[in-house]
Design a protein around this motif. Sequence first.
Motif, mmCIF file in Angstrom:
data_model
loop_
_atom_site.group_PDB
_atom_site.id
_atom_site.type_symbol
_atom_site.label_atom_id
_atom_site.label_comp_id
_atom_site.label_asym_id
_atom_site.label_seq_id
_atom_site.Cartn_x
_atom_site.Cartn_y
_atom_site.Cartn_z
ATOM 1 N N MET A 1 0.855 -1.185 0.000
ATOM 2 C CA MET A 1 0.000 0.000 0.000
ATOM 3 C C MET A 1 0.894 1.239 0.000
ATOM 4 O O MET A 1 1.941 1.265 0.653
ATOM 5 N N HIS A 2 0.460 2.254 -0.770
ATOM 6 C CA HIS A 2 1.281 3.465 -0.854
ATOM 7 C C HIS A 2 0.436 4.693 -0.521
ATOM 8 O O HIS A 2 -0.706 4.794 -0.949
ATOM 9 N N PHE A 3 1.022 5.606 0.237
ATOM 10 C CA PHE A 3 0.331 6.835 0.610
ATOM 11 C C PHE A 3 1.120 8.047 0.128
ATOM 12 O O PHE A 3 2.328 8.150 0.406
ATOM 13 N N GLY B 1 -3.959 7.630 -7.197
ATOM 14 C CA GLY B 1 -4.902 6.637 -6.672
ATOM 15 C C GLY B 1 -6.157 7.319 -6.173
ATOM 16 O O GLY B 1 -6.654 8.252 -6.805
ATOM 17 N N LYS B 2 -6.659 6.850 -5.025
ATOM 18 C CA LYS B 2 -7.868 7.470 -4.452
ATOM 19 C C LYS B 2 -7.461 8.672 -3.594
ATOM 20 O O LYS B 2 -6.566 8.565 -2.758
ATOM 21 N N TYR C 1 -3.231 5.697 -1.968
ATOM 22 C CA TYR C 1 -4.077 6.767 -1.450
ATOM 23 C C TYR C 1 -3.299 8.071 -1.420
ATOM 24 O O TYR C 1 -2.132 8.092 -1.024
ATOM 25 N N THR C 2 -3.949 9.126 -1.848
ATOM 26 C CA THR C 2 -3.383 10.464 -1.691
ATOM 27 C C THR C 2 -4.158 11.151 -0.580
ATOM 28 O O THR C 2 -5.387 11.266 -0.645
ATOM 29 N N ILE D 1 -12.895 13.162 -4.840
ATOM 30 C CA ILE D 1 -12.300 13.159 -3.498
ATOM 31 C C ILE D 1 -13.287 12.632 -2.473
ATOM 32 O O ILE D 1 -14.461 13.024 -2.466
ATOM 33 N N THR D 2 -12.818 11.727 -1.611
ATOM 34 C CA THR D 2 -13.633 11.248 -0.493
ATOM 35 C C THR D 2 -13.243 12.034 0.752
ATOM 36 O O THR D 2 -12.054 12.138 1.075
#
Length: 213
Positions: free
Chosen positions: A1-3, A78-79, A106-107, A126-127
């Motif tokens: 997983m990447h942030f 990503g998201k 995720y950003t 965007i969430t």
Amino acid sequence: MHFNILTIFPELFPGTLGAGVVGRARDKGIWSMDVINIRDFAVNNYGSVDDEQFGGGAGMVMRADAIGPAIDSIKNPGKIIYFSPRGVQLNQKLVREFVADKNAIYTLLCGRYEGIDERVLDEYDITEVSIGDYILSGGEIAAQVFVDSCVRVMDNVLHGGADSTENESFEIGGLEWPLYTRPSVWRGHKVPEVLLSGHHGNIERWRIKNEHY
Ligand code: SAH
């Protein structure tokens, strides 16, 4: 997983995410992080990323023409998640959903001041995520809560393996049973007898009965 983490305070990272099981998981390559300084995309030579609100009122707003280019600089965002008190409230079920794809990217956009220009939210998918009904001074703590809660449910992060996360309080509804370790007597307080009995069935029943709901 990447942030990818967008912030005006990059020095706050990794922060708590560098310690303990989550820090070790990063060393093992289970997750990774890029921190992007929104100030690198300032609208002038003074490093401005915020401005007064249209319509008046106290408090500054983060400018869309700083945040937009900062987001666009990320090759694979990503998201995108914006931490905001009006967002959907993070809970363990939601964490599980965010982690369902362990290769997800995720950003994480950390707000400051009064928040960000609404048009950023119109422009991108965007969430909005809240970590609770209270107001923080910035999204950085929320981002660390988000990453920490996601990483610790990933495979091979906790020593106990799958069992430790499945026993986790919020997963089974309760708020954890009382915990004890050595010494078995401390200042006259004894550890409940049943826990020393080695009888797994009785221990299980005691734990379920003594969970805090
Ligand atoms: N004007 C807003 C508060 C902004 S606080 C209001 O009155 O509701 C500044 C930043 O902190 C926000 O942009 C957001 O990124 C972050 N933040 C504050 N409280 C938060 C919460 N409960 N959950 C997630 N992020 C939060």
